[in-house]
Design a protein around this motif. Structure first.
Motif, PDB file in Angstrom:
ATOM      1  N   PRO A  35       0.481  -1.375   0.236  1.00 25.57           N
ATOM      2  CA  PRO A  35       0.315   0.096  -0.035  1.00 25.57           C
ATOM      3  C   PRO A  35       0.643   1.479  -0.580  1.00 25.57           C
ATOM      4  O   PRO A  35       2.140   0.940   0.513  1.00 25.57           O
ATOM      5  CB  PRO A  35      -0.621  -0.298   0.995  1.00 25.57           C
ATOM      6  N   VAL A  36       0.403   2.513  -0.416  1.00 26.50           N
ATOM      7  CA  VAL A  36       1.069   3.059  -0.909  1.00 26.50           C
ATOM      8  C   VAL A  36      -0.074   4.601  -0.031  1.00 26.50           C
ATOM      9  O   VAL A  36      -1.087   4.870  -0.604  1.00 26.50           O
ATOM     10  CB  VAL A  36       1.885   3.825  -1.829  1.00 26.50           C
ATOM     11  N   TYR A 244      -1.781 -13.049   2.527  1.00 25.53           N
ATOM     12  CA  TYR A 244      -1.923 -11.324   2.725  1.00 25.53           C
ATOM     13  C   TYR A 244      -0.828 -11.734   4.237  1.00 25.53           C
ATOM     14  O   TYR A 244      -0.997 -12.542   5.132  1.00 25.53           O
ATOM     15  CB  TYR A 244      -3.187 -11.371   3.614  1.00 25.53           C
ATOM     16  N   LEU A 245      -0.004 -10.995   4.229  1.00 29.69           N
ATOM     17  CA  LEU A 245       1.576 -10.824   4.887  1.00 29.69           C
ATOM     18  C   LEU A 245       1.650  -9.853   5.718  1.00 29.69           C
ATOM     19  O   LEU A 245       2.150  -8.253   5.281  1.00 29.69           O
ATOM     20  CB  LEU A 245       2.344 -10.768   3.989  1.00 29.69           C
ATOM     21  N   TRP A 246       0.938  -9.378   7.504  1.00 30.06           N
ATOM     22  CA  TRP A 246       1.408  -9.135   8.327  1.00 30.06           C
ATOM     23  C   TRP A 246       1.725  -8.957   9.419  1.00 30.06           C
ATOM     24  O   TRP A 246       2.219  -7.927  10.245  1.00 30.06           O
ATOM     25  CB  TRP A 246       0.088  -7.716   8.562  1.00 30.06           C
ATOM     26  N   LEU A 247       2.085 -10.466   9.297  1.00 29.56           N
ATOM     27  CA  LEU A 247       2.855 -10.798  11.116  1.00 29.56           C
ATOM     28  C   LEU A 247       4.631  -9.966  11.142  1.00 29.56           C
ATOM     29  O   LEU A 247       4.971  -9.626   9.485  1.00 29.56           O
ATOM     30  CB  LEU A 247       3.319 -11.718  11.250  1.00 29.56           C
ATOM     31  N   PRO A 248       4.353  -9.680  11.867  1.00 25.48           N
ATOM     32  CA  PRO A 248       5.918  -9.233  12.213  1.00 25.48           C
ATOM     33  C   PRO A 248       7.228  -9.691  11.239  1.00 25.48           C
ATOM     34  O   PRO A 248       7.652 -10.791  11.730  1.00 25.48           O
ATOM     35  CB  PRO A 248       6.386  -9.103  13.838  1.00 25.48           C
ATOM     36  N   GLU A 279      -9.406  -3.068   7.165  1.00 24.29           N
ATOM     37  CA  GLU A 279      -9.985  -2.963   6.130  1.00 24.29           C
ATOM     38  C   GLU A 279      -9.255  -3.393   5.078  1.00 24.29           C
ATOM     39  O   GLU A 279      -9.958  -3.347   3.662  1.00 24.29           O
ATOM     40  CB  GLU A 279      -9.114  -1.503   6.225  1.00 24.29           C
ATOM     41  N   ASN A 280      -8.395  -3.716   5.180  1.00 24.06           N
ATOM     42  CA  ASN A 280      -7.442  -4.035   4.204  1.00 24.06           C
ATOM     43  C   ASN A 280      -7.708  -5.756   3.730  1.00 24.06           C
ATOM     44  O   ASN A 280      -7.322  -6.572   2.599  1.00 24.06           O
ATOM     45  CB  ASN A 280      -5.790  -4.727   4.550  1.00 24.06           C
TER      46      ASN A 280
END
Length: 629
Positions: A35-36, A244-248, A279-280
């Motif tokens: 995302p930007v 979808y990768l959001w993990l640290p 949201e994502n």
């Protein structure tokens, strides 16, 4: 020999080789999406794509830039940043330069960050922004080996008086420097990759210890090439997936996921902002994602709270549908285990169809509508929550692994998932249960040892490669592993009874929809007690409906009405426990536990000694006047 065994045994020495192969095979396919944010700061993000070919250009520029800065093979380059596309590009750049990545969570305080940089002997730090730069700038004289700090946010790469010449520079500047290096020596990066050996240090990850200083876990290049092949060998991921990768990414789990992605070539959407997950999801529409149990607990509690807020009728429908989901998941798993067919009996299938139309379809849509499965690791997930999501069409595949084993060495096998277990061994992994119940693991992903700590290494790693996990478990006849507790976390009451705190805590999370964290106490005591925190959005919504509106979270937690509410759930918990496991007393804490206060690890595990020390007064109050015998 099976195809999977052949792939694993003939794997290349490093993921860098797999990366070269991936880029050559699918240069124009999307590798990453990220995302930007809008320039104005208002409105939705714009998602950009990066092909494998474009990824390679940036990765090689970063690698060549690091080489131009003097970074040598196996020298450490530290990364202190949240999960974002630049983290992945920098990590791949470090690997392709032949160096080793040292990971630092952005939430790590200055003192521990400096310790990790010093202990690892890091030559370069790639820092996300001014905040991460400030942590080391104040301690620069303690880090004589740190020759450069590379800042991802270019506007924050501002030298100050007293900084050595060239000590601070931006990631953009490093990439430009790398471009110049590649123009002068076109083969410099490929030479480093070709020279990589399987046993060369690739990653140094510091465990978030509950006491004392963290230990650096040394992982080889071969660990990750094995993990990439083993992930592909499970059949759980394919080239058509969108992750979808959001993990640290400082966590070993993140490194494992990127290794598997490179092997199969699927797309990964990267955004570490936890507050953007809801949201994502409809934008990314992932086919799989990994998370820790706390995320699934929060989603479940949020769905239940929303149904409750919709009125008594809507909440009754939700509770009925939740029951149908759990029953359907149990029956489906039992049937599959017995016959290989997961179909439901006619009457239950009819109820499931109605529940799906009323509730489950909306849950799947909230996840983006395409989620085949979610992978859960790091801690135990309450079976009731797992059954709920599986029955709703979002199966959660629990897995198991440690930093010392390069993340997962067990995972549930898709349709054959078995709730309450962490699944079967990854291809190429051996397991055995010691006489005292401890789980022992052996595979190519097991660490070389702890950095500079040979005595600590010898305590857990046998000469023939068997690693002592410190976890207690049971292995079924067909290879499914069930974790029962941490060896060191088992407590013994003063009456001589052993209690598994994790087991009791997990059961309470299944019973109570308001809970955020719970810590069971009872070692050396004559009964068990608990410290409990509640999920703030959920309990504040309940408070507004029960004449507690306008009060702060701390005031709501101190209210007699809240204590009575939670006491009801504690009694429900106790009904299913042995007498010596029962929670006789509890206290509600005035705030939730968090990473910032050092009570949770970055992967949201409880640091029991920290919490017990911080709230020792409340604990002693619960036992005041009782006879300890």
């Amino acid at each position: 020999m099976s195809d999977t065994q052949n792939l694993i045994e003939n794997r290349p020495p490093s993921v860098a080789t797999l990366f070269i192969e991936r880029v050559a095979a699918t240069p124009d396919a999307d590798a990453f999406r990220y995302p930007v944010p809008p320039a104005s700061g208002h409105g939705p993000d714009t998602w950009h794509s990066l092909t494998w070919g474009a990824t390679a250009e940036r990765v090689y520029a970063i690698a060549a830039g690091l080489i131009a800065l003097g970074v040598q093979p196996e020298e450490r380059v530290a990364l202190a940043s949240s999960t974002r596309i630049e983290w992945i590009l920098a990590d791949l750049g470090v690997m392709c330069a032949g160096a080793a990545t040292t990971t630092i969570y952005p939430s790590t305080n200055a003192d521990e960050s400096v310790f990790i940089l010093s202990d690892s002997g890091s030559r370069v730090l790639i820092a996300e922004d001014a905040a991460q730069l400030a942590k080391v700038r104040a301690h620069r004289t303690e880090l004589p080996e740190l020759t450069h700090v590379v800042v991802i946010e270019a506007a924050d790469a501002v030298p100050e008086p007293g900084d050595p010449e060239g000590w601070v520079l931006s990631l953009d500047a490093v990439e430009k420097l790398g471009g110049q290096e590649l123009a002068a020596r076109p083969g410099v990066v490929r030479e480093r990759i070709d020279a990589l050996k399987a046993d060369q240090l690739a990653t140094l990850i510091y465990t978030s210890g509950t006491t004392g200083r963290p230990k650096g876990v040394r992982l080889r290049h071969d660990s990750w090439s094995y993990m990439a092949k083993a992930m592909a060998g499970t059949g759980l991921i394919s080239a058509e997936d969108v992750q979808y990768l959001w993990l640290p990414l400082a966590h070993v789990f993140g490194k494992m996921l990127t290794s598997g992605q490179i092997e199969v070539g699927h797309v990964t959407a990267v955004d570490g902002r936890v507050d953007k997950i809801i949201e994502n999801l409809p934008v990314v529409r992932p086919t799989y994602m990994a998370a820790v149990p706390r995320i699934f607990e929060k989603v479940y509690n949020g769905v239940a709270a929303k149904a409750r807020a919709g009125g008594a009728a809507k909440y009754r429908i939700f509770k009925w549908a939740a029951g149908v989901a759990r029953e359907s998941a149990r029956v489906s798993q039992e049937n599959f285990q017995r016959t290989g067919n997961s179909s439901l009996p006619f009457a239950l299938a009819a109820k499931h169809k109605v529940a799906d139309a009323l509730v489950f379809a909306k849950i799947r849509e909230a996840f983006g509508g395409r989620l085949r499965a979610a992978v859960s690791g790091s801690a135990a997930l309450a079976p009731e929550i797992s059954y709920f999501f599986s029955g709703a069409g979002v199966p959660i595949l629990e897995g198991y692994g440690l930093t010392e084993t390069s993340a997962a060495c067990f995972v549930n096998p898709g349709l054959a998932l078995r709730t309450g277990t962490v699944g079967k061994p990854m291809p190429g992994t051996e397991v055995r249960i010691a006489d005292d119940g401890e789980i022992l693991i052996r595979n190519p992903a097991v660490m070389v040892g702890y950095h500079g700590l040979p005595d600590k290494t010898a305590e857990v790693l046998e000469e023939d490669g068997w690693f002592h996990t410190g976890d207690i478990g049971e292995l079924s006849t067909d290879g499914y592993l069930k974790i029962t507790d941490r060896k060191k976390d088992l407590i013994k009451t003063s009456g001589g009874k052993y209690v598994s705190p994790a087991e009791v805590e997990t059961q309470f999370k299944a019973v109570c929809p308001f809970v955020s964290n719970i810590l069971v106490i009872g070692g050396g005591r004559n009964f068990c007690s608990a410290l409990i925190t509640l999920d703030e959005p959920t309990i504040m919504e309940w408070a507004a409906e029960h004449n507690l509106g306008g009060k702060s979270y701390a005031e709501v937690m101190a209210a007699p009405e809240t204590e009575r509410l939670i006491d009801g759930y504690v009694q429900r918990l106790n009904d299913g426990l042995q007498r010596w496991q029962a929670i006789r007393k509890f206290r509600l804490l005035p705030r939730d536990l968090d990473i910032e206060h050092g009570e949770l690890t970055p992967s949201l595990k409880l640091k029991r000694p920290v919490v017990e020390r911080e709230y020792s007064g409340l604990i002693e109050d619960m036992y005041a006047g009782t006879r300890e015998s």
